[in-house]
Design a protein around this motif. Structure first.
Motif, mmCIF file in Angstrom:
data_model
loop_
_atom_site.group_PDB
_atom_site.id
_atom_site.type_symbol
_atom_site.label_atom_id
_atom_site.label_comp_id
_atom_site.label_asym_id
_atom_site.label_seq_id
_atom_site.Cartn_x
_atom_site.Cartn_y
_atom_site.Cartn_z
ATOM 1 N N ARG A 181 -6.722 1.756 -2.366
ATOM 2 C CA ARG A 181 -6.642 1.959 -0.912
ATOM 3 C C ARG A 181 -5.833 3.211 -0.538
ATOM 4 O O ARG A 181 -5.610 3.463 0.646
ATOM 5 C CB ARG A 181 -6.013 0.729 -0.251
ATOM 6 C CG ARG A 181 -6.937 -0.477 -0.250
ATOM 7 C CD ARG A 181 -6.320 -1.638 0.498
ATOM 8 N NE ARG A 181 -5.816 -1.238 1.792
ATOM 9 C CZ ARG A 181 -4.784 -1.828 2.405
ATOM 10 N NH1 ARG A 181 -4.162 -2.825 1.843
ATOM 11 N NH2 ARG A 181 -4.386 -1.408 3.591
ATOM 12 N N VAL A 182 -5.403 3.960 -1.550
ATOM 13 C CA VAL A 182 -4.508 5.079 -1.251
ATOM 14 C C VAL A 182 -5.054 6.409 -1.762
ATOM 15 O O VAL A 182 -5.465 6.529 -2.915
ATOM 16 C CB VAL A 182 -3.108 4.830 -1.869
ATOM 17 C CG1 VAL A 182 -2.174 5.997 -1.576
ATOM 18 C CG2 VAL A 182 -2.509 3.536 -1.326
ATOM 19 N N VAL A 222 0.819 -1.213 0.000
ATOM 20 C CA VAL A 222 0.000 0.000 0.000
ATOM 21 C C VAL A 222 0.861 1.275 0.000
ATOM 22 O O VAL A 222 0.494 2.279 -0.613
ATOM 23 C CB VAL A 222 -1.014 -0.089 1.165
ATOM 24 C CG1 VAL A 222 -0.391 0.229 2.486
ATOM 25 C CG2 VAL A 222 -2.224 0.746 0.914
ATOM 26 N N VAL A 223 2.034 1.221 0.631
ATOM 27 C CA VAL A 223 2.874 2.433 0.642
ATOM 28 C C VAL A 223 3.718 2.576 -0.622
ATOM 29 O O VAL A 223 4.360 3.597 -0.831
ATOM 30 C CB VAL A 223 3.782 2.523 1.892
ATOM 31 C CG1 VAL A 223 2.959 2.650 3.155
ATOM 32 C CG2 VAL A 223 4.766 1.354 1.973
ATOM 33 N N PRO A 264 -0.309 -5.034 -6.419
ATOM 34 C CA PRO A 264 -1.653 -5.247 -6.990
ATOM 35 C C PRO A 264 -2.380 -3.927 -7.259
ATOM 36 O O PRO A 264 -2.192 -2.950 -6.524
ATOM 37 C CB PRO A 264 -2.377 -6.038 -5.891
ATOM 38 C CG PRO A 264 -1.606 -5.818 -4.645
ATOM 39 C CD PRO A 264 -0.200 -5.504 -5.041
ATOM 40 N N ARG A 265 -3.199 -3.934 -8.294
ATOM 41 C CA ARG A 265 -3.977 -2.723 -8.602
ATOM 42 C C ARG A 265 -4.905 -2.350 -7.445
ATOM 43 O O ARG A 265 -5.230 -1.189 -7.250
ATOM 44 C CB ARG A 265 -4.827 -2.959 -9.860
ATOM 45 C CG ARG A 265 -4.007 -2.966 -11.106
ATOM 46 C CD ARG A 265 -4.832 -2.600 -12.327
ATOM 47 N NE ARG A 265 -4.010 -2.729 -13.509
ATOM 48 C CZ ARG A 265 -3.110 -1.816 -13.876
ATOM 49 N NH1 ARG A 265 -2.940 -0.731 -13.166
ATOM 50 N NH2 ARG A 265 -2.388 -1.997 -14.946
ATOM 51 N N THR A 266 -5.324 -3.363 -6.693
ATOM 52 C CA THR A 266 -6.225 -3.069 -5.576
ATOM 53 C C THR A 266 -5.557 -2.135 -4.560
ATOM 54 O O THR A 266 -6.240 -1.414 -3.846
ATOM 55 C CB THR A 266 -6.645 -4.368 -4.857
ATOM 56 O OG1 THR A 266 -5.471 -5.134 -4.594
ATOM 57 C CG2 THR A 266 -7.615 -5.187 -5.667
ATOM 58 N N GLY A 321 1.928 9.359 -9.625
ATOM 59 C CA GLY A 321 0.985 8.444 -10.251
ATOM 60 C C GLY A 321 0.583 7.340 -9.298
ATOM 61 O O GLY A 321 0.457 7.555 -8.096
ATOM 62 N N GLY A 322 0.390 6.143 -9.854
ATOM 63 C CA GLY A 322 -0.165 5.060 -9.051
ATOM 64 C C GLY A 322 0.871 4.111 -8.507
ATOM 65 O O GLY A 322 1.907 4.529 -8.012
ATOM 66 N N ARG A 323 0.587 2.792 -8.653
ATOM 67 C CA ARG A 323 1.515 1.781 -8.130
ATOM 68 C C ARG A 323 2.830 1.891 -8.878
ATOM 69 O O ARG A 323 2.866 2.257 -10.052
ATOM 70 C CB ARG A 323 0.895 0.396 -8.262
ATOM 71 C CG ARG A 323 0.675 0.006 -9.703
ATOM 72 C CD ARG A 323 -0.093 -1.280 -9.853
ATOM 73 N NE ARG A 323 -0.262 -1.520 -11.280
ATOM 74 C CZ ARG A 323 -0.261 -2.710 -11.852
ATOM 75 N NH1 ARG A 323 -0.128 -3.785 -11.121
ATOM 76 N NH2 ARG A 323 -0.415 -2.836 -13.151
#
Ligand SMILES: Cc1ncc(COP(=O)(O)O)c(C=O)c1O
Length: 435
Positions: free
Chosen positions: A188-189, A166-167, A182-184, A174-176
């Motif tokens: 969560r962020v 998650v961190v 995981p995209r999930t 941007g994102g991950r």
């Protein structure tokens, strides 16, 4: 040709010179490649054309397998605050190791280190040990999730808190950050911009009741070693308190700034603190500490969170950490910060004479070189790691000083004024070769 937009490329003359000077490292890197992907096992120590292998380290100095002696202004990314193999820590750790280390039972050194940290940091009433900064922030987030019953976290755009899923969202923007996440995790962020109190307030007004925590580094570290602007941390404290959401300070890097960490320096108390790096005295460590009610969730009988680890609180690490913290007292931190202030001022003066704009950021013994004229307030305005940071790293190394390839550095108490002057001189000469 060097592609200036390719973050990994360096000018060919630097690459050729590096290869000429490091044949033993090259041979080891070739061997390593056949048994480890890329020949390394830690992304940040990898750089092109191959990393230099260190044979030994003592005080402020590294000895490479190629016979070079280099001044270490990286100190294992701030972990080595006393420099390498400091005598009292080495003695204490070796003695403790001889007395047995892998023991599935608590030992007194853990109690001593816990007592020391609780005395040192007013916001920490209880503490749990683990083995890395990553585990520290993971457990802090878990404690916040269990407390609130929520699963979304609020973090800073560019904030780095280790490598759990998650961190690892929103570190470089941007994102991950990679396909292993995981995209999930993205869902969560909620990211917010560092040093933007209005955006933080608006975010908490909109989604504060859905959040498990706000996690932040008091000084944005990997994101550019950027200190907080006036009032930002206070706003973080206020909005989280109003929403009854735990505020987590990640002090894995910033703890060196004052006996009680950056939270003492800035006068803001979080609910939970993640620690790591220097508090292990050179051995792997992490810790999460905070208020008694939050930490009681780790209680083996009454708490809701399981927390285990084969090496948690192993006595050699505990002893190394305690000895390090005893050495790193208020007066040695003051001296370290004085040298850091002086160095950043010198680097800025030198940078001001360079043809490209240069801005130095940091706090206390931490510094970062940015190739921009600023102002630098958040990840987007930081150039940490952007070209020509890696070229600066190679140019500094040729002058005998090691910093991070992302142009970040820090001091250790093993350095004297001459060593700090040597960093400034290497910086001047390195910039001249970049001209
Ligand atoms: C602020 C911060 N948090 C967490 C971590 C992760 O610590 P570790 O590498 O021990 O997992 C780091 C590592 O650099 C860090 O700088």
């Amino acid at each position: 040709m060097t592609d200036p937009t390719d973050e990994t490329s360096i000018p060919p003359q630097f690459e050729r010179a590096y290869e000429c000077e490091t044949p033993q490292s090259r041979a080891l890197a070739d061997r390593a490649r056949s048994v480890m992907p890329g020949g390394d096992t830690r992304s940040v120590t990898y750089h092109r054309p191959y990393p230099s292998y260190v044979e030994s380290a003592s005080g402020a100095w590294l000895q490479t397998v190629d016979g070079e002696t280099l001044l270490d202004a990286l100190n294992n990314y701030t972990q080595g605050v006393l420099g390498h193999a400091p005598e009292p820590v080495t003695e204490a750790v070796c003695a403790r190791f001889r007395a047995g280390n892998g023991i599935a039972a608590p030992t007194e050194p853990a109690v001593e280190l816990a007592e020391h940290l609780v005395d040192r940091v007013p916001s920490i009433q209880q503490i749990r040990f683990c083995n890395s900064g990553t585990e520290a922030t993971m457990n802090a987030v878990r404690a916040a999730m269990a407390w609130t019953g929520e699963e979304r976290i609020c973090k800073i755009d560019g904030g780095y808190h280790g490598t759990h899923d998650v961190v690892e969202v929103g570190v470089a923007g941007g994102g991950r950050e990679h396909k292993g996440i995981p995209r999930t995790a993205e869902r969560r962020v909620q990211t917010v911009t560092y040093n933007d109190p209005e955006q933080l307030k608006a975010t908490f007004e909109a989604v504060g009741d859905e959040l498990a925590c706000l996690i932040l580094e008091p000084i944005l570290g990997v994101g550019g070693m950027i200190p907080p602007t006036d009032g930002f941390l206070q706003t973080a404290r206020d909005v989280t308190a109003d929403a009854d959401v735990p505020l987590i300070f990640d002090e894995v890097m910033s703890f060196r700034l004052a006996p009680g960490g950056a939270q003492e320096r800035y006068g803001i108390e979080p609910d939970l603190t993640a620690l790591g790096k220097l508090i292990g005295g050179g051995l792997p460590i992490g810790a999460v500490g905070g208020s008694e009610p939050l930490m009681e969730q780790f209680h083996p009988e009454t708490g809701a969170i399981d927390h285990s680890g084969t090496f948690n609180a192993n006595p050699a690490t505990m002893t190394g950490g305690l000895t390090t913290l005893e050495e790193l007292d208020a007066s040695s931190i003051k001296e370290l910060n004085r040298r850091g202030d002086w160095l950043r001022e010198r680097l800025q003066q030198i940078g001001d004479e360079f043809q490209q704009p240069v801005t130095i950021t940091g706090e206390g013994s931490l510094f970062q070189v940015h190739f921009t004229d600023g102002p630098i307030r958040n990840r987007r305005s930081s150039t940490a790691g952007d070209p020509p940071s890696k070229t600066l790293f190679h140019a500094m190394r040729r002058e005998g000083v090691v910093i991070a390839p992302r142009a970040m550095g820090n001091l250790s108490t093993a350095m004297d004024d001459d060593d700090v002057e040597a960093i400034a001189t290497a910086f001047r000469r390195a910039l001249e070769t970049l001209d």
